[in-house]
Design an enzyme around this catalytic site. Sequence first.
Site, short mmCIF file in Angstrom:
data_model
loop_
_atom_site.label_atom_id
_atom_site.label_comp_id
_atom_site.label_asym_id
_atom_site.label_seq_id
_atom_site.Cartn_x
_atom_site.Cartn_y
_atom_site.Cartn_z
N HIS A 66 1.00 -1.22 -0.16
CA HIS A 66 -0.04 0.18 -0.02
C HIS A 66 0.74 1.24 -0.18
CE1 HIS A 66 0.75 0.81 4.29
NE2 HIS A 66 0.67 -0.44 4.44
N CYS A 113 3.09 -4.84 6.89
CA CYS A 113 2.71 -4.52 5.32
C CYS A 113 3.99 -3.91 4.72
CB CYS A 113 1.57 -3.66 5.26
SG CYS A 113 -0.18 -4.57 5.85
#
Length: 112
Positions: free
Chosen positions: A71, A87
């Site tokens: 992301h 992440c």
Amino acid sequence: MPKYRIIVDLSDRQLYLLDGNIVIRAFPVGIGKMLTRTPTGVYTIINKQANPGGPFGAFWMGLSKPHYGIHGTNDPSSIGREVSLGCIRMYNSDVLQLKDLVPVHTVVTIRE
């Protein structure tokens, strides 16, 4: 039609986009910190979402490992560092380029 795949190399904090076995793009990334390391393994992109809100920047690509994804970020200074909850963070401009190149089901290999 190109057959893209992604390799995330945690040791050099880079995300590589490959066409077959040829690296065609490399992007710097932020990865998980010591207590919340980015998981290694082979996954696939299972969903994509623009403007997911919060700390996820301009775009989210969810991985087949639940709760993990690639992301953007609202903190560009975090790129290149061990700062996330696992992440893979990218500059917003980079994640927007990448999402146009890779479809859902793209294979993502995360390695040390």
